[in-house]
Scaffold this motif. Structure first.
Motif, PDB file in Angstrom:
ATOM      1  N   ARG A 100       0.814  -1.220   0.000  1.00  0.00           N
ATOM      2  CA  ARG A 100       0.000   0.000   0.000  1.00  0.00           C
ATOM      3  C   ARG A 100       0.844   1.265   0.000  1.00  0.00           C
ATOM      4  O   ARG A 100       0.302   2.374  -0.003  1.00  0.00           O
ATOM      5  N   THR A 102       2.411   4.139  -1.343  1.00  0.00           N
ATOM      6  CA  THR A 102       2.293   4.903  -2.594  1.00  0.00           C
ATOM      7  C   THR A 102       3.501   5.788  -2.856  1.00  0.00           C
ATOM      8  O   THR A 102       3.531   6.491  -3.874  1.00  0.00           O
ATOM      9  N   ARG A 106       4.794   0.769  -7.956  1.00  0.00           N
ATOM     10  CA  ARG A 106       4.031  -0.434  -7.610  1.00  0.00           C
ATOM     11  C   ARG A 106       4.874  -1.696  -7.725  1.00  0.00           C
ATOM     12  O   ARG A 106       4.703  -2.635  -6.949  1.00  0.00           O
ATOM     13  N   THR A 135      -2.839  -9.100  -3.505  1.00  0.00           N
ATOM     14  CA  THR A 135      -3.934  -8.442  -4.220  1.00  0.00           C
ATOM     15  C   THR A 135      -5.083  -8.137  -3.275  1.00  0.00           C
ATOM     16  O   THR A 135      -5.716  -7.073  -3.367  1.00  0.00           O
ATOM     17  N   ALA A 138      -4.116  -5.012  -1.437  1.00  0.00           N
ATOM     18  CA  ALA A 138      -4.153  -3.753  -2.192  1.00  0.00           C
ATOM     19  C   ALA A 138      -4.769  -4.012  -3.557  1.00  0.00           C
ATOM     20  O   ALA A 138      -4.064  -4.077  -4.576  1.00  0.00           O
ATOM     21  N   GLN A 140      -6.357  -2.351  -5.755  1.00  0.00           N
ATOM     22  CA  GLN A 140      -6.188  -1.372  -6.826  1.00  0.00           C
ATOM     23  C   GLN A 140      -4.748  -1.249  -7.291  1.00  0.00           C
ATOM     24  O   GLN A 140      -4.469  -0.548  -8.272  1.00  0.00           O
ATOM     25  N   ARG A 141      -3.824  -1.935  -6.605  1.00  0.00           N
ATOM     26  CA  ARG A 141      -2.402  -1.778  -6.928  1.00  0.00           C
ATOM     27  C   ARG A 141      -1.738  -3.075  -7.376  1.00  0.00           C
ATOM     28  O   ARG A 141      -0.827  -3.053  -8.200  1.00  0.00           O
ATOM     29  N   ARG A 171       4.646  -7.303 -11.927  1.00  0.00           N
ATOM     30  CA  ARG A 171       3.842  -6.103 -11.680  1.00  0.00           C
ATOM     31  C   ARG A 171       4.330  -4.938 -12.531  1.00  0.00           C
ATOM     32  O   ARG A 171       3.518  -4.134 -13.007  1.00  0.00           O
ATOM     33  N   ASP A 175       2.339  -2.677 -15.575  1.00  0.00           N
ATOM     34  CA  ASP A 175       2.366  -1.215 -15.694  1.00  0.00           C
ATOM     35  C   ASP A 175       2.875  -0.777 -17.064  1.00  0.00           C
ATOM     36  O   ASP A 175       2.386   0.201 -17.640  1.00  0.00           O
ATOM     37  N   SER A 189      -7.276  -1.728 -15.075  1.00  0.00           N
ATOM     38  CA  SER A 189      -6.333  -1.829 -13.971  1.00  0.00           C
ATOM     39  C   SER A 189      -5.435  -3.037 -14.212  1.00  0.00           C
ATOM     40  O   SER A 189      -5.688  -3.847 -15.113  1.00  0.00           O
TER      41      SER A 189
END
Length: 218
Positions: A100, A102, A106, A135, A138, A140-141, A171, A175, A189
């Motif tokens: 988490r 930020t 990520r 997952t 988090a 959303q990440r 990951r 992105d 996402s």
């Protein structure tokens, strides 16, 4: 933009992404059409509990084992269940905090969280269940990884080697795809990509387009 050590670079990667998105979009549509909208309720419930508790306990991990349709008749499951729940939560709390975070990319958060989860029995190798835990921590990440996702990546020509640190590189690769997705990626996402990849891996023949450690399913 940062690249994974596996990924092609520059124009080669951008061209590859165009071809990949031509497959991901219909694969995601097929996933949504064929998979029950209730299937992920377990993941969502665990994520909601994690949001409030800021950690996952043995009950949460057991629920994710069922969600991933993994076997619990293993030595690692016995070892995990033999630990005090407080110990499991102490480890997962640190992992939750990591994914988490930020203030870091990520991919770095994923790599750190994965390294922390490795302290628990059964999580030293293999990223399927570990990625499900991260997952849930988090949604959303992070994103889920398993052998079906790996098969889809191989089919698409997106290299992801099994060397240590694979989950962080995975990951980052997601992105990279989102960055190069242009209009295709609007509203997507990393989790959307992982479900499309999962569907591809479960259905070896890619869907037709208009433009000519733990290994179980989800």
């Amino acid at each position: 933009m940062k690249k994974t050590t596996d990924s092609p670079v520059g124009e080669e990667f951008a061209a590859l992404c165009d071809r990949v998105w031509d497959v991901l979009v219909p694969a995601r549509a097929s996933y949504l059409a064929d998979v029950s909208p209730h299937y992920d309720e377990v993941l969502h419930e665990v994520a909601l509990r994690t949001e409030h508790a800021r950690s996952l306990g043995k009950t949460d991990i057991a629920a994710l084992v069922v969600w991933k349709r993994l076997s619990a008749q293993t030595c690692w499951a016995t070892a995990l269940m033999s630990l005090p729940d407080a110990h499991v939560r102490a480890v997962t709390e640190r992992a939750v905090t990591a994914v988490r975070d930020t203030t870091v990319p990520r991919s770095e958060a994923a790599r750190t969280g994965r390294g922390i989860i490795a302290e628990l029995p059964g999580f030293r190798t293999g990223d399927a269940l570990a990625s499900a835990i991260l997952t849930a921590a988090a949604p959303q990440r992070m994103a889920v990884y398993d052998q079906r996702v790996q098969h889809a990546l191989d089919t698409l020509g997106l290299p992801l080697n099994p060397a240590p640190g694979r989950y962080g590189r995975y990951r980052q690769l997601l992105d990279d795809l989102l960055h190069h997705g242009a209009a295709h990626a609007d509203g997507w996402s990393a989790r959307d990509i992982d479900t499309a990849l999962y569907w591809m891996g479960a259905n070896p023949h890619p869907p037709t387009t208009s433009d000519p450690d733990h290994t179980a399913s989800r």
